[in-house]
Enzyme design. Structure first.
Site, PDB file in Angstrom:
ATOM      1  N   LYS A 104      25.989  81.491  25.188  1.00  0.00           N
ATOM      2  CA  LYS A 104      26.018  80.023  25.277  1.00  0.00           C
ATOM      3  C   LYS A 104      26.506  79.575  26.644  1.00  0.00           C
ATOM      4  O   LYS A 104      25.918  78.695  27.284  1.00  0.00           O
ATOM      5  CB  LYS A 104      26.912  79.470  24.161  1.00  0.00           C
ATOM      6  CG  LYS A 104      27.179  77.978  24.214  1.00  0.00           C
ATOM      7  CD  LYS A 104      28.541  77.635  24.859  1.00  0.00           C
ATOM      8  CE  LYS A 104      29.708  78.164  24.069  1.00  0.00           C
ATOM      9  NZ  LYS A 104      31.014  77.747  24.652  1.00  0.00           N
ATOM     10  N   THR A 148      34.654  75.859  26.076  1.00  0.00           N
ATOM     11  CA  THR A 148      33.732  75.917  27.205  1.00  0.00           C
ATOM     12  C   THR A 148      32.492  75.148  26.804  1.00  0.00           C
ATOM     13  O   THR A 148      31.749  75.557  25.915  1.00  0.00           O
ATOM     14  CB  THR A 148      33.375  77.366  27.567  1.00  0.00           C
ATOM     15  OG1 THR A 148      34.572  78.047  27.965  1.00  0.00           O
ATOM     16  CG2 THR A 148      32.383  77.402  28.715  1.00  0.00           C
ATOM     17  N   LYS A 188      34.791  76.564  35.053  1.00  0.00           N
ATOM     18  CA  LYS A 188      34.588  77.631  34.064  1.00  0.00           C
ATOM     19  C   LYS A 188      33.216  78.271  34.228  1.00  0.00           C
ATOM     20  O   LYS A 188      33.046  79.472  34.021  1.00  0.00           O
ATOM     21  CB  LYS A 188      34.752  77.076  32.641  1.00  0.00           C
ATOM     22  CG  LYS A 188      34.612  78.132  31.530  1.00  0.00           C
ATOM     23  CD  LYS A 188      35.649  79.241  31.632  1.00  0.00           C
ATOM     24  CE  LYS A 188      35.419  80.344  30.600  1.00  0.00           C
ATOM     25  NZ  LYS A 188      35.742  79.944  29.230  1.00  0.00           N
TER      26      LYS A 188
END
Length: 291
Positions: free
Chosen positions: A244, A101, A176
């Site tokens: 993150k 990701t 995502k």
């Protein structure tokens, strides 16, 4: 590339999810090369037949398809764009699939540079955690060219069940972000629900029998709430990596002049949790903060 015969897959990153994903490729009959910064993390795969390579460059030179699933965007940038990285060493005509990701912007940059070198790239982040990786039931969100996607589809099918081409380069990463935004607020609700059940003197396991089957049902409620109840905070997905992801989503949303109050609240709570030393715990450890 519709069969595994003669195809060599290089796999970089064998952590909580990567190890299971690479294992499925071995089971499907592919020749798999592995590299990870901590060699011991690849030992189990080597025992199953994977071949260890001592650098990204050497692996890239030897593979027809290179899959990466590393930690952070800066790791992706180093692995792909560094002097000893993939794009300076992979063969023309090879396929590179980044399943980390990462940022949509970086995915587009990698795609552009790779195309100039005759290398095909796809950004293909996943959802499903350690369970989905272990059971080869991951959701795989793909960005890139249709021809590259079709060529790599048999490989994706070894690791996941819900595989969708979302658009051009960067579209997988944008999708995502949608996934992580939805999970962020949902994790607050799941944690608060279990905390409430306990406070009310209910049996939380019994409560789940009712609410998982109703309108409140979600993957997190079905899979992570039982871990909260049992005190299992081992990572299916690290808090530090979720933070993150949320930061990437916040920054991307801001670039589009979009406000994300639920996402920002969730990140602030996970930031608090990380400060208590829970960065390596699973995302279900949010329960500790809210109970």
């Amino acid at each position: 590339m519709d069969t595994q015969e003669g195809k060599v897959i290089g796999f970089i990153g064998t952590g909580v999810m990567g190890k299971s994903m690479a294992s499925h490729l071995l089971n499907a009959g592919y020749q798999v090369l592995v590299y990870t910064r901590t060699k011991v993390k690849a030992d189990e795969l080597v025992e199953k037949g994977a071949l260890w390579h001592d650098s990204v460059a050497n692996l890239a030179k030897a593979a027809d398809v290179i899959i990466t699933i590393v930690g952070y965007p800066q790791d992706v940038e180093e692995v792909y764009l560094g002097q000893d990285g993939i794009l300076n060493n992979a063969k023309s005509g090879s396929y590179c699939i980044d399943m980390t990701t990462s940022t949509p912007t970086l995915a587009k940059t990698i795609h552009k540079i790779a195309k100039e070198k005759g290398i095909h790239t796809l950004d293909a982040p996943v959802s499903g955690g350690d369970i989905g990786a272990r059971e080869a039931r991951l959701t795989i969100m793909v960005g890139g060219d249709e021809t590259a996607y079709q060529a790599c589809l048999p490989i994706f099918e070894c690791m996941g069940k819900n595989i969708v081409l979302q658009g051009g380069a960067g579209a997988g990463q944008h999708t995502k972000m949608c996934n992580q935004i939805a999970i962020a607020s949902n994790m607050i609700g799941v944690s608060e629900a279990i905390a409430y059940a306990n406070k009310a003197g209910l049996d939380p396991e019994n409560v789940l029998k009712s609410i998982t089957a109703g309108a409140a049902g979600s993957w997190s409620l079905s899979n992570l709430a039982p871990r909260m109840i049992s005190g299992d905070f081992h990572p299916g997905f690290y808090i530090k990596h979720f933070i993150k992801d949320m930061q990437i989503a916040i920054e991307e949303a801001e670039q589009m002049d979009m406000n994300t109050p639920g996402l920002k609240l969730a990140k602030s709570l996970y930031d608090q949790l990380e400060k208590t030393g829970e960065g390596d715990s699973g995302t279900q450890a949010l329960y500790k903060l809210l109970k």
